[in-house]
Design a protein around this motif. Sequence first.
Motif, PDB file in Angstrom:
ATOM      1  N   ARG A 108      78.894 -22.770  39.571  1.00 56.90           N
ATOM      2  CA  ARG A 108      78.012 -23.732  38.925  1.00 56.90           C
ATOM      3  C   ARG A 108      76.715 -23.023  38.547  1.00 56.90           C
ATOM      4  NH1 ARG A 108      79.092 -28.930  38.813  1.00 56.90           N
ATOM      5  NH2 ARG A 108      80.727 -29.267  40.332  1.00 56.90           N
ATOM      6  N   LEU A 109      76.212 -23.235  37.335  1.00 56.25           N
ATOM      7  CA  LEU A 109      74.955 -22.612  36.941  1.00 56.25           C
ATOM      8  C   LEU A 109      73.833 -23.624  37.149  1.00 56.25           C
ATOM      9  CD1 LEU A 109      76.035 -20.870  33.602  1.00 56.25           C
ATOM     10  CD2 LEU A 109      76.353 -20.102  35.945  1.00 56.25           C
ATOM     11  N   ASP A 110      72.789 -23.208  37.864  1.00 56.57           N
ATOM     12  CA  ASP A 110      71.701 -24.150  38.144  1.00 56.57           C
ATOM     13  C   ASP A 110      70.677 -24.152  37.004  1.00 56.57           C
ATOM     14  OD1 ASP A 110      70.500 -21.754  38.492  1.00 56.57           O
ATOM     15  OD2 ASP A 110      70.052 -22.003  40.625  1.00 56.57           O
ATOM     16  N   VAL A 134      76.453 -27.296  33.785  1.00 55.87           N
ATOM     17  CA  VAL A 134      77.195 -26.147  33.271  1.00 55.87           C
ATOM     18  C   VAL A 134      77.901 -25.423  34.412  1.00 55.87           C
ATOM     19  CG1 VAL A 134      77.049 -23.979  31.981  1.00 55.87           C
ATOM     20  CG2 VAL A 134      75.451 -25.825  31.469  1.00 55.87           C
ATOM     21  N   ALA A 135      79.141 -25.048  34.172  1.00 51.65           N
ATOM     22  CA  ALA A 135      79.863 -24.228  35.142  1.00 51.65           C
ATOM     23  C   ALA A 135      80.655 -23.167  34.402  1.00 51.65           C
ATOM     24  CB  ALA A 135      80.789 -25.090  35.984  1.00 51.65           C
ATOM     25  N   LEU A 136      80.944 -22.093  35.105  1.00 49.08           N
ATOM     26  CA  LEU A 136      81.677 -20.974  34.511  1.00 49.08           C
ATOM     27  C   LEU A 136      82.856 -20.603  35.398  1.00 49.08           C
ATOM     28  CD1 LEU A 136      81.753 -18.526  32.446  1.00 49.08           C
ATOM     29  CD2 LEU A 136      80.369 -17.300  34.118  1.00 49.08           C
ATOM     30  N   ASP A 169      82.979 -13.687  28.978  1.00 50.64           N
ATOM     31  CA  ASP A 169      82.691 -13.710  30.407  1.00 50.64           C
ATOM     32  C   ASP A 169      83.538 -14.711  31.192  1.00 50.64           C
ATOM     33  OD1 ASP A 169      80.657 -11.749  30.338  1.00 50.64           O
ATOM     34  OD2 ASP A 169      79.293 -13.221  29.466  1.00 50.64           O
ATOM     35  N   GLY A 170      84.318 -15.531  30.483  1.00 50.23           N
ATOM     36  CA  GLY A 170      85.153 -16.497  31.189  1.00 50.23           C
ATOM     37  C   GLY A 170      85.312 -17.761  30.382  1.00 50.23           C
ATOM     38  N   ILE A 171      85.441 -18.888  31.077  1.00 47.25           N
ATOM     39  CA  ILE A 171      85.524 -20.180  30.400  1.00 47.25           C
ATOM     40  C   ILE A 171      84.303 -20.989  30.804  1.00 47.25           C
ATOM     41  CG2 ILE A 171      86.836 -22.312  30.079  1.00 47.25           C
ATOM     42  CD1 ILE A 171      89.370 -20.748  30.705  1.00 47.25           C
ATOM     43  N   VAL A 172      83.549 -21.458  29.796  1.00 47.72           N
ATOM     44  CA  VAL A 172      82.323 -22.207  30.068  1.00 47.72           C
ATOM     45  C   VAL A 172      82.607 -23.698  29.911  1.00 47.72           C
ATOM     46  CG1 VAL A 172      79.863 -22.342  29.583  1.00 47.72           C
ATOM     47  CG2 VAL A 172      81.141 -20.321  28.900  1.00 47.72           C
ATOM     48  N   LEU A 173      82.154 -24.475  30.879  1.00 49.67           N
ATOM     49  CA  LEU A 173      82.272 -25.928  30.807  1.00 49.67           C
ATOM     50  C   LEU A 173      80.857 -26.488  30.717  1.00 49.67           C
ATOM     51  CD1 LEU A 173      84.869 -26.265  33.711  1.00 49.67           C
ATOM     52  CD2 LEU A 173      85.371 -26.340  31.287  1.00 49.67           C
TER      53      LEU A 173
END
Lengths: 274, 230
Positions: free
Chosen positions: B216-218, B200-202, B37-41
């Motif tokens: 940004r994931l809340d 966490v951000a994607l 789904d992308g790059i997860v930080l």
Amino acid sequence: MIDHASPHDPGQFWTRANESFADLVARTSPGTLPHPGQGEQLAAHGTTVLAVVHADGVLMAGDRRATQGNQISQRDIRKVFAADESTLIGIAGSAGFAVDLAKLFGVELAHYEKIEGTPLSFSGKANRLGGLIRDHLGLAMQGFVVVPLLAGWDPRTGSGRIMGYDATGGHYEEESFACIGSGAAFARGSLKKLYRPGLGAERAAMIALQALFDAADDDSATGGPDIVRAIYPTIASVGPDGLDEWTPDRVGSLVEAMIEQRRTGPDGAGEEPR
Amino acid sequence: MSMPFYVSPDQMMKDRADFARKGIARGRSVIALRCADGIVLVAENSSGSLHKISEIYDRIGFAAVGRYNEFEALRVQGIRYADLRGYAYDRADVSARGLANSYAQLLGTSFSSGTDKPFEVQLCVAELGAEPELDRLFVINFDGSVTQADDFTVIGGRAEPIVEALQNGYDVNGSLAETLRAAVAALRTGGDVSLGELEVALLDRSRLDRRRTFVRLDGPRITELVGDEG
């Protein structure tokens, strides 16, 4: 291009800590700022842009014609831009310069949001655009080379808002609709007769198209819908769900309905019963 | 009159490196992972507003460990670099490689100059590619050295057990939820980590057709994805 001055030096750091992208450009590479230059008569000009507040936000529409003297220089130019997901900027005047200003304003908003971690308020954006005009683009505004129109969804008030600008960067809020450009007077007259508070997005788009048609009818620098090439006015709307850029097909179906209606009444439908 | 002591360059560099490493080791680790789904930080961060992870540009994300004031200043400079470059040239001309090089220059110069104290930071610059194969992960160390990671990278003090856990328990073709679960499990090898302390951000592959891919994931979204009580 990273600043190699030491961030350990607090003095340096604080004097450079500024969220404005335009100020940064003015300091580091002023040559890339939009500038109207001397060839104002030679540059292409764009013309009528209007904004209409509706029940679900605010909508902006612009015709597609750019002129150079008495010639049409482009038939499919865009004059309405999304500065971010909740803000629209429309620009009438020297075309290339207008595009650059819209681009600068878009970067300005994103730059602030990334550095601060939160977007500017709508009033903050409106003030910032005024500041940009005053600080960097005074020359352009003096000759009315470009005039911007700002429309956006304001989550604080829960409504769509419109800001008009003058040559000093001063801005004033419009309650229901606003028009800029050479065809603005005709479009405004049209909207006055058609606008009702609380109309839906679809209806707002229709009266915007009607107003642009009326502007194109009487102003040679404003283009009407180009049926042959299927080039229709640009329409974009912002609301609580973000940005909604209308596809040409969607605008096209409204344009067809409008033209069908104007076959029997070329001057438009006029006021509808309340 | 006092005589300055002679310090050999070897010794000086070693002392400076030890100093920087010690500072970085105090902080908690941050992970960057590629997935379908992308790059997860993912960062352990007890503050909800002082971020360790940030958006730099359309497809470029930033993660950092170490001293907050230092990496915050570097983050802002990165945003300026990217916005200026994208404005003067084109948005497509802003690359993680260029940014990583600029950071490397800045950190390297500071490390070897000998006047200021060295930076106590480690940075990760992640770029979402138009195709998954074109994803890029760069790590910039306090001394200006740059490394490129393949699928994931861990920065911060106690990275080894986390790297080990990820080597066994993570799949680069996994979904966002799977990848996040693997990252949380890896972070928990170093002690208890509650979901409320996660930042966490994607860089979202499904947003590539739009301009800005950083999301940004809340808290609720993280809990939903990881699927435990935390």
